[in-house]
Design a protein around this motif. Structure first.
Motif, PDB file in Angstrom:
ATOM      1  N   VAL A  50       8.074  26.362   7.969  1.00 25.66           N
ATOM      2  CA  VAL A  50       7.536  25.020   8.202  1.00 25.66           C
ATOM      3  C   VAL A  50       6.712  24.561   7.010  1.00 25.66           C
ATOM      4  O   VAL A  50       6.792  23.394   6.582  1.00 25.66           O
ATOM      5  CB  VAL A  50       6.686  25.001   9.490  1.00 25.66           C
ATOM      6  N   SER A  51       5.928  25.470   6.414  1.00 25.88           N
ATOM      7  CA  SER A  51       5.034  25.093   5.315  1.00 25.88           C
ATOM      8  C   SER A  51       5.717  25.092   3.951  1.00 25.88           C
ATOM      9  O   SER A  51       5.070  24.792   2.946  1.00 25.88           O
ATOM     10  CB  SER A  51       3.827  26.040   5.277  1.00 25.88           C
ATOM     11  N   ALA A  82      -1.338  21.960   6.671  1.00 28.05           N
ATOM     12  CA  ALA A  82      -1.921  23.078   5.919  1.00 28.05           C
ATOM     13  C   ALA A  82      -1.747  24.374   6.701  1.00 28.05           C
ATOM     14  O   ALA A  82      -1.778  24.387   7.936  1.00 28.05           O
ATOM     15  CB  ALA A  82      -3.412  22.829   5.660  1.00 28.05           C
ATOM     16  N   LEU A  83      -1.567  25.459   5.947  1.00 26.77           N
ATOM     17  CA  LEU A  83      -1.414  26.798   6.532  1.00 26.77           C
ATOM     18  C   LEU A  83      -2.579  27.677   6.104  1.00 26.77           C
ATOM     19  O   LEU A  83      -2.901  27.765   4.921  1.00 26.77           O
ATOM     20  CB  LEU A  83      -0.104  27.430   6.043  1.00 26.77           C
ATOM     21  N   CYS A  84      -3.201  28.330   7.083  1.00 24.53           N
ATOM     22  CA  CYS A  84      -4.166  29.386   6.818  1.00 24.53           C
ATOM     23  C   CYS A  84      -3.408  30.701   7.017  1.00 24.53           C
ATOM     24  O   CYS A  84      -3.087  31.059   8.152  1.00 24.53           O
ATOM     25  CB  CYS A  84      -5.353  29.285   7.774  1.00 24.53           C
ATOM     26  N   PRO A  85      -3.099  31.417   5.933  1.00 25.02           N
ATOM     27  CA  PRO A  85      -2.114  32.499   6.037  1.00 25.02           C
ATOM     28  C   PRO A  85      -2.655  33.769   6.676  1.00 25.02           C
ATOM     29  O   PRO A  85      -3.871  33.999   6.731  1.00 25.02           O
ATOM     30  CB  PRO A  85      -1.743  32.753   4.569  1.00 25.02           C
ATOM     31  N   GLU A  86      -1.735  34.588   7.143  1.00 18.65           N
ATOM     32  CA  GLU A  86      -2.083  35.910   7.651  1.00 18.65           C
ATOM     33  C   GLU A  86      -2.711  36.736   6.522  1.00 18.65           C
ATOM     34  O   GLU A  86      -2.279  36.676   5.369  1.00 18.65           O
ATOM     35  CB  GLU A  86      -0.820  36.607   8.149  1.00 18.65           C
ATOM     36  N   LEU A 151      -8.840  23.630   5.491  1.00 10.82           N
ATOM     37  CA  LEU A 151      -9.376  22.347   5.966  1.00 10.82           C
ATOM     38  C   LEU A 151      -9.714  21.391   4.829  1.00 10.82           C
ATOM     39  O   LEU A 151      -9.857  20.187   5.064  1.00 10.82           O
ATOM     40  CB  LEU A 151     -10.626  22.597   6.814  1.00 10.82           C
ATOM     41  N   MET A 152      -9.849  21.917   3.617  1.00 12.81           N
ATOM     42  CA  MET A 152     -10.225  21.060   2.487  1.00 12.81           C
ATOM     43  C   MET A 152      -9.184  19.980   2.200  1.00 12.81           C
ATOM     44  O   MET A 152      -9.490  18.954   1.591  1.00 12.81           O
ATOM     45  CB  MET A 152     -10.463  21.913   1.245  1.00 12.81           C
ATOM     46  N   SER A 153      -7.950  20.185   2.631  1.00 13.46           N
ATOM     47  CA  SER A 153      -6.920  19.159   2.416  1.00 13.46           C
ATOM     48  C   SER A 153      -6.924  18.106   3.520  1.00 13.46           C
ATOM     49  O   SER A 153      -6.083  17.211   3.520  1.00 13.46           O
ATOM     50  CB  SER A 153      -5.535  19.811   2.330  1.00 13.46           C
ATOM     51  N   LYS A 154      -7.883  18.216   4.460  1.00 13.66           N
ATOM     52  CA  LYS A 154      -7.990  17.291   5.606  1.00 13.66           C
ATOM     53  C   LYS A 154      -6.651  17.179   6.348  1.00 13.66           C
ATOM     54  O   LYS A 154      -6.083  16.089   6.506  1.00 13.66           O
ATOM     55  CB  LYS A 154      -8.463  15.907   5.153  1.00 13.66           C
ATOM     56  N   PRO A 155      -6.128  18.302   6.839  1.00 12.10           N
ATOM     57  CA  PRO A 155      -4.796  18.269   7.463  1.00 12.10           C
ATOM     58  C   PRO A 155      -4.793  17.587   8.818  1.00 12.10           C
ATOM     59  O   PRO A 155      -5.763  17.653   9.576  1.00 12.10           O
ATOM     60  CB  PRO A 155      -4.456  19.762   7.615  1.00 12.10           C
ATOM     61  N   LEU A 157      -2.271  18.531  10.790  1.00 12.74           N
ATOM     62  CA  LEU A 157      -1.814  19.709  11.519  1.00 12.74           C
ATOM     63  C   LEU A 157      -2.245  20.947  10.747  1.00 12.74           C
ATOM     64  O   LEU A 157      -1.896  21.114   9.573  1.00 12.74           O
ATOM     65  CB  LEU A 157      -0.293  19.697  11.676  1.00 12.74           C
ATOM     66  N   LEU A 158      -3.019  21.803  11.400  1.00 10.25           N
ATOM     67  CA  LEU A 158      -3.479  23.055  10.807  1.00 10.25           C
ATOM     68  C   LEU A 158      -2.743  24.204  11.478  1.00 10.25           C
ATOM     69  O   LEU A 158      -2.792  24.354  12.700  1.00 10.25           O
ATOM     70  CB  LEU A 158      -4.987  23.215  11.007  1.00 10.25           C
ATOM     71  N   MET A 159      -2.057  25.011  10.672  1.00 11.30           N
ATOM     72  CA  MET A 159      -1.356  26.183  11.185  1.00 11.30           C
ATOM     73  C   MET A 159      -2.172  27.424  10.831  1.00 11.30           C
ATOM     74  O   MET A 159      -2.518  27.636   9.664  1.00 11.30           O
ATOM     75  CB  MET A 159       0.052  26.278  10.596  1.00 11.30           C
ATOM     76  N   LEU A 160      -2.463  28.231  11.840  1.00 10.80           N
ATOM     77  CA  LEU A 160      -3.289  29.425  11.665  1.00 10.80           C
ATOM     78  C   LEU A 160      -2.455  30.651  11.992  1.00 10.80           C
ATOM     79  O   LEU A 160      -1.920  30.773  13.097  1.00 10.80           O
ATOM     80  CB  LEU A 160      -4.499  29.365  12.601  1.00 10.80           C
ATOM     81  N   ASP A 161      -2.359  31.568  11.028  1.00 14.35           N
ATOM     82  CA  ASP A 161      -1.547  32.773  11.203  1.00 14.35           C
ATOM     83  C   ASP A 161      -2.468  33.980  11.390  1.00 14.35           C
ATOM     84  O   ASP A 161      -3.089  34.444  10.435  1.00 14.35           O
ATOM     85  CB  ASP A 161      -0.630  32.970   9.991  1.00 14.35           C
ATOM     86  N   GLU A 162      -2.574  34.447  12.619  1.00 17.20           N
ATOM     87  CA  GLU A 162      -3.372  35.625  12.979  1.00 17.20           C
ATOM     88  C   GLU A 162      -4.841  35.517  12.537  1.00 17.20           C
ATOM     89  O   GLU A 162      -5.354  36.390  11.831  1.00 17.20           O
ATOM     90  CB  GLU A 162      -2.740  36.904  12.394  1.00 17.20           C
ATOM     91  N   PRO A 163      -5.545  34.477  12.949  1.00  9.53           N
ATOM     92  CA  PRO A 163      -6.931  34.318  12.489  1.00  9.53           C
ATOM     93  C   PRO A 163      -7.888  35.394  12.999  1.00  9.53           C
ATOM     94  O   PRO A 163      -8.947  35.600  12.405  1.00  9.53           O
ATOM     95  CB  PRO A 163      -7.332  32.937  13.019  1.00  9.53           C
ATOM     96  N   SER A 164      -7.532  36.086  14.093  1.00  6.59           N
ATOM     97  CA  SER A 164      -8.454  37.088  14.631  1.00  6.59           C
ATOM     98  C   SER A 164      -8.161  38.506  14.137  1.00  6.59           C
ATOM     99  O   SER A 164      -8.871  39.445  14.502  1.00  6.59           O
ATOM    100  CB  SER A 164      -8.401  37.080  16.169  1.00  6.59           C
TER     101      SER A 164
END
Length: 236
Positions: A50-51, A82-86, A151-155, A157-164
């Protein structure tokens, strides 16, 4: 609610290995949607396709009514995804401020100054460590930095991959509280998470991936109380 992301018949392959086998799903503006499944189910491959980080073997990905297939990753970021990667993947030799600046590379300095203040409101610990090298921070702090950078790109849609992943329970609670707050303030969230209980507890809807296919879908609450899901992913 109108659709912000539509994925149709998506296939992702690595040579002869078919990681994603023709999945379709939709996300509406303002939702939290989660993809859950075991390791190797195709969750990260879906986000990477997707990204724009990998090109699908086939299928269609539409974001805000426009196709993303073949669009370069930085152009996808400019469009509001934006993607926050694993694994966080912060720039360890760079400071917190420099990492955040990298997340806003598609925007002006003035816009980034304003957005960085908002990021610090969400993550006060980053403000305290603004000059600190990212590599010297704890795992939880690095996860906050990775989310802040996205978040700096002001998305939209924010995609989060395994944030925990790898975090102590108290930090997991903190991260999920922030995810809910981001959504409350208007950011649509697509969450990939092995902590299925936490993910389903905050998601409006969820999809269960098994060996590259969607085996089940429903509201977060329905999946959380589904016997098959509980046995497979919740240890119940």
């Amino acid at each position: 609610m109108s659709s912000i992301l539509s994925v149709r018949d998506l296939c992702v392959s690595y040579g002869a290995i078919k990681a994603v086998r023709g999945i379709s799903f939709e996300i509406n503006e303002g939702e939290i949607v989660t993809l859950i499944g075991a390791n190797g189910a195709g969750k990260s491959s879906t986000l990477n396709a997707v990204s724009g980080l990998i090109r699908p073997a086939s299928g269609e990905v539409d974001f805000k009514g426009q196709s993303l297939v073949g669009v370069r990753p930085h152009k996808i970021v400019e469009r509001g995804l934006a993607l926050c990667p694993e694994g966080r993947r912060v720039f360890t030799q760079m400071s917190v401020a420099e990492n955040l600046d990298m997340g806003g590379y598609t925007r002006s300095d003035a816009e980034n100054e304003e957005t960085m203040r908002l990021v610090f409101d969400h993550f006060p610990r980053l403000r305290e460590r603004v000059s600190q090298s990212a590599g010297t921070m704890s795992g939880g702090e690095q996860q906050m930095l990775a989310m802040g950078r996205a978040l700096m790109s002001k998305p939209d849609l924010l995609m989060l991959d395994e944030p925990s992943m790898g975090l102590a329970p108290i930090l997991v609670d903190e991260i999920f509280t922030i995810i809910k707050e981001l959504n409350r303030q208007g950011t649509t969230i697509l969450l990939v998470e092995q902590n299925a209980s936490m993910a389903l507890s905050i998601a409006g809807r969820g999809y269960v991936l098994e060996t590259g296919t969607i085996s089940m879908t429903g509201t977060g609450a329905d999946l959380l109380h589904n016997d098959d899901v509980r046995k497979a992913y919740l240890g119940a």
